[in-house]
Design an enzyme around this catalytic site. Structure first.
Site, mmCIF file in Angstrom:
data_model
loop_
_atom_site.group_PDB
_atom_site.id
_atom_site.type_symbol
_atom_site.label_atom_id
_atom_site.label_comp_id
_atom_site.label_asym_id
_atom_site.label_seq_id
_atom_site.Cartn_x
_atom_site.Cartn_y
_atom_site.Cartn_z
ATOM 1 N N LYS A 13 46.102 43.120 53.722
ATOM 2 C CA LYS A 13 45.502 41.790 53.933
ATOM 3 C C LYS A 13 46.473 40.870 54.668
ATOM 4 O O LYS A 13 46.098 40.204 55.633
ATOM 5 C CB LYS A 13 45.095 41.199 52.573
ATOM 6 C CG LYS A 13 44.414 39.855 52.667
ATOM 7 C CD LYS A 13 43.545 39.596 51.459
ATOM 8 C CE LYS A 13 44.300 39.178 50.225
ATOM 9 N NZ LYS A 13 44.879 37.816 50.331
ATOM 10 N N ARG A 113 44.371 24.480 45.034
ATOM 11 C CA ARG A 113 45.715 25.042 45.278
ATOM 12 C C ARG A 113 46.594 24.085 46.094
ATOM 13 O O ARG A 113 46.098 23.311 46.905
ATOM 14 C CB ARG A 113 45.578 26.411 45.956
ATOM 15 C CG ARG A 113 44.825 27.377 45.051
ATOM 16 C CD ARG A 113 44.636 28.725 45.673
ATOM 17 N NE ARG A 113 45.901 29.397 45.879
ATOM 18 C CZ ARG A 113 46.016 30.561 46.520
ATOM 19 N NH1 ARG A 113 44.926 31.142 47.026
ATOM 20 N NH2 ARG A 113 47.180 31.136 46.663
ATOM 21 N N ASP A 307 51.581 39.615 43.698
ATOM 22 C CA ASP A 307 50.125 39.790 43.572
ATOM 23 C C ASP A 307 49.757 40.901 42.577
ATOM 24 O O ASP A 307 48.593 41.032 42.201
ATOM 25 C CB ASP A 307 49.506 40.087 44.939
ATOM 26 C CG ASP A 307 49.607 38.887 45.872
ATOM 27 O OD1 ASP A 307 49.705 37.749 45.378
ATOM 28 O OD2 ASP A 307 49.590 39.086 47.102
ATOM 29 N N LYS A 334 47.753 30.548 42.036
ATOM 30 C CA LYS A 334 47.088 31.550 42.876
ATOM 31 C C LYS A 334 45.572 31.302 42.829
ATOM 32 O O LYS A 334 45.135 30.219 42.481
ATOM 33 C CB LYS A 334 47.457 32.955 42.397
ATOM 34 C CG LYS A 334 48.935 33.295 42.614
ATOM 35 C CD LYS A 334 49.242 33.404 44.091
ATOM 36 C CE LYS A 334 50.711 33.719 44.334
ATOM 37 N NZ LYS A 334 51.055 33.599 45.751
ATOM 38 N N ARG A 381 41.987 39.802 42.009
ATOM 39 C CA ARG A 381 43.011 40.665 41.394
ATOM 40 C C ARG A 381 42.798 40.786 39.880
ATOM 41 O O ARG A 381 43.142 41.802 39.289
ATOM 42 C CB ARG A 381 44.406 40.156 41.722
ATOM 43 C CG ARG A 381 44.637 40.011 43.223
ATOM 44 C CD ARG A 381 45.916 40.602 43.729
ATOM 45 N NE ARG A 381 46.053 40.272 45.134
ATOM 46 C CZ ARG A 381 45.745 41.093 46.148
ATOM 47 N NH1 ARG A 381 45.305 42.309 45.911
ATOM 48 N NH2 ARG A 381 45.884 40.716 47.405
#
Ligand code: S3P
Length: 422
Positions: A13, A113, A307, A334, A381
Site C-alpha cells: 500500500k 486524525r 501497522d 490510526k 487491520r
C-alpha cells in the site's frame, strides 16, 4: 488446523501511493506494475485526477503520464481522501509546492486524525494551512506557493510526515532535511533515489538537495508485508502444514513483525531474497506447529511493525505468557484508537489484556478457540487481525464490518478460506 499453499498478497500500500505520486511528478510516462487496487490507493488516484493528472483505472500494468515535479493543476473539486492518511499527508506535501489551494476532506475516521504534524513543517516552508473547524483536523485547505528550504526534526517517527516534506522539497526545488526519533519506513527515499534524486540518508536523517528532478520509471510494486503478516501469523498458529508467501517486500523498515514472530518461536524462513527496483523482495515461508511464547516489544522496534501491532496483540492471546508493547502511542491516532479497540475486543473474547498509555499487555494462555463479537470501528487491520483468530479451530468470531478490509486487502477473506481449506 492445517494450512497449505501459496498466498500471493496484493501490492504494498505505501509503495502504491508513492508510485502514483512520483509518476505524476515525473517528466513523461511511468509504468507501474503490481499496484494495489484498494480503496486507499484509489483515493490517491482520485486526488491526482482532480489536479489534472491522467491516471487510468488502477490495473496490474498501467502507465501514468507525469506532468513534471510542479505540474499539477488547481483542483476542480475537493480532494476526497476517504479513509487514507497516506493520501492526505503525502498529497498535502505535493500541493504545498503549487501556486493554488486544495481542500482535503475524508471519512469520519480520517477526520479525527491529526494533520497538524504535517501542516506545521509545510507552514515552516511557506505554505498556509486552514481548517474548516477544529485546528489540525480535516476538512483542511492547503494554500501552496513558493517554498523555502527546511530542516525539520519530527516529534514522531512518521513516514507520512517525512514523505510530505520530501515531496514538497522536491516539487518546489528546495533543499530539505528531516530527522526523526526512530527510522520510519523509507520507501519515499528509495523511490526518489531510483528516479535520479540525490537522496542522502544518514542514521535517522534524510536530505534532498535543491533542484531535484524526478525521472519517469518502470517500477514493480512488491507484495505488502503488512498484508503478508496476517498469513504469517495464521501459519504460525496452525497445527500443521506450511504457508508460502511469495514476492513480499522485505525492506528492513517494514519487517519488524516477522522478526518478532520468529522471536516468539515461529519457524519463518526467507527464500529467493533479492533487490528489485530499489526494494528488498523475497518469499516468506512459515511452518506450522511450533508453540509461541510471549515477548517484549521495545519502543525502538515499533516503527518497523506499527501497522502489525493489532495483529501482534491477537497473536499474543495464543502465546504462552505475557506480551508487552510500549512506545506505541501512535496506535491511538490510526484508523481507530487501536490500543483501546484491540484490548476491548480481546476482552470480549475472554482474553486477559490491558491498555497502557502507549501500548498494551496481553497475557496469553496458549492455543485455544475464541468466541464472541468484535467491533472493527471500520478499521481494516482490526478486522483482519480478529479474522485470523476467527479462523482457528473451534473459533466463532463475528467481525461487524468485514468489508472494511477493502482499504488495503480486497480478497482477504477468500485468501483466508483458501489457506485453511486443506
Ligand atoms: C505509512 C506510514 C505509517 C503507517 C501507514 C502508512 C506510509 O503511518 O502506519 O499505514 O505509507 O507512509 P505514519 O506515518 O503515521 O506513522
Amino acid at each position: 488446523m492445517r494450512v497449505s499453499g501459496a498466498v500471493r498478497v496484493p501490492g504494498d500500500k505505501s509503495i502504491s501511493h508513492r508510485a502514483l505520486l512520483l509518476a505524476a511528478m515525473g517528466d513523461g510516462p511511468s509504468r507501474v506494475r503490481g499496484i494495489l487496487d484498494s480503496a486507499d490507493v484509489r483515493a490517491t488516484a482520485g486526488a491526482l485526477r482532480a489536479m489534472g493528472v491522467d491516471v487510468p483505472e488502477l490495473a496490474p500494468d498501467m502507465v501514468v503520464v507525469g506532468r513534471g515535479a510542479r505540474g499539477l493543476a488547481a483542483p476542480s473539486r475537493d480532494l476526497d481522501c476517504a479513509n487514507s492518511g497516506t493520501t492526505t499527508r503525502l498529497t498535502a506535501g505535493l500541493v504545498a509546492a503549487h501556486p493554488f489551494a486544495a481542500r482535503f476532506v475524508g471519512d469520519a475516521s480520517l477526520s479525527r486524525r491529526p494533520m497538524g504534524r504535517v501542516a506545521r513543517p509545510l507552514e515552516a516552508m511557506g505554505a498556509r494551512v486552514a481548517y474548516d473547524g477544529e485546528a489540525g483536523r480535516l476538512p483542511m485547505t492547503v494554500h501552496g506557493g513558493d517554498l523555502r528550504d527546511l530542516e525539520w526534526t519530527s516529534e514522531t517517527s512518521s513516514a507520512q510526515v517525512k514523505s510530505a516534506i520530501l515531496l514538497a522539497g522536491v516539487a518546489a526545488g528546495v533543499e530539505v532535511t528531516v530527522r526523526e526519533p526512530h527510522r520510519s519506513r523509507d520507501h519515499t527515499e528509495r523511490m526518489l533515489a531510483a528516479r535520479g534524486v540525490d537522496v542522502w540518508v544518514h542514521d535517522r536523517a534524510v536530505h534532498v538537495p535543491t533542484g531535484a528532478r524526478v525521472a519517469p520509471l518502470d517500477a514493480a510494486v512488491p507484495g505488502d508485508p503488512s498484508s503478508a503478516a496476517f498469513f504469517a501469523a495464521l501459519g504460525a498458529l496452525a497445527g500443521a502444514g506450511e504457508l508460502v508467501l511469495p514476492e513480499v517486500c522485505l525492506n528492513p523498515t517494514r519487517t519488524g513483525f516477522f522478526f518478532v514472530l520468529a522471536r516468539m518461536g515461529a519457524r519463518l524462513t526467507v527464500d529467493d531474497e533479492r533487490r528489485e527496483g530499489g526494494e528488498d523482495v523475497g518469499t516468506v515461508l512459515v511452518a506450522a506447529g511450533t508453540p509461541l511464547r510471549g515477548t517484549v516489544v521495545e519502543p525502538h522496534e515499533v516503527p518497523a511493525m506499527i501497522d502489525e501491532l493489532p495483529l501482534l496483540a491477537c497473536l499474543a492471546a495464543c502465546a504462552e505468557g505475557e506480551t508487552r508493547v510500549t512506545g506505541a502511542s501512535e496506535l491511538r491516532v490510526k484508523e481507530s484508537d487501536r490500543i483501546a479497540a484491540v484490548v476491548a475486543n480481546l476482552r470480549a473474547l475472554d482474553v486477559d489484556a490491558d491498555e497502557l498509555p502507549d501500548g498494551f499487555v496481553v497475557r496469553g494462555r496458549g492455543p485455544r478457540a475464541f468466541r464472541g463479537a468484535v467491533a472493527t470501528h471500520a478499521d481494516h487491520r482490526l478486522a483482519m487481525g480478529f479474522g485470523i483468530l476467527g479462523a482457528l479451530p473451534g473459533s466463532d468470531v463475528r467481525v461487524d464490518d468485514p468489508a472494511c478490509v477493502d482499504v488495503s486487502f480486497p480478497g482477504f477473506w477468500d485468501a483466508l478460506r483458501t489457506a485453511t481449506a486443506a
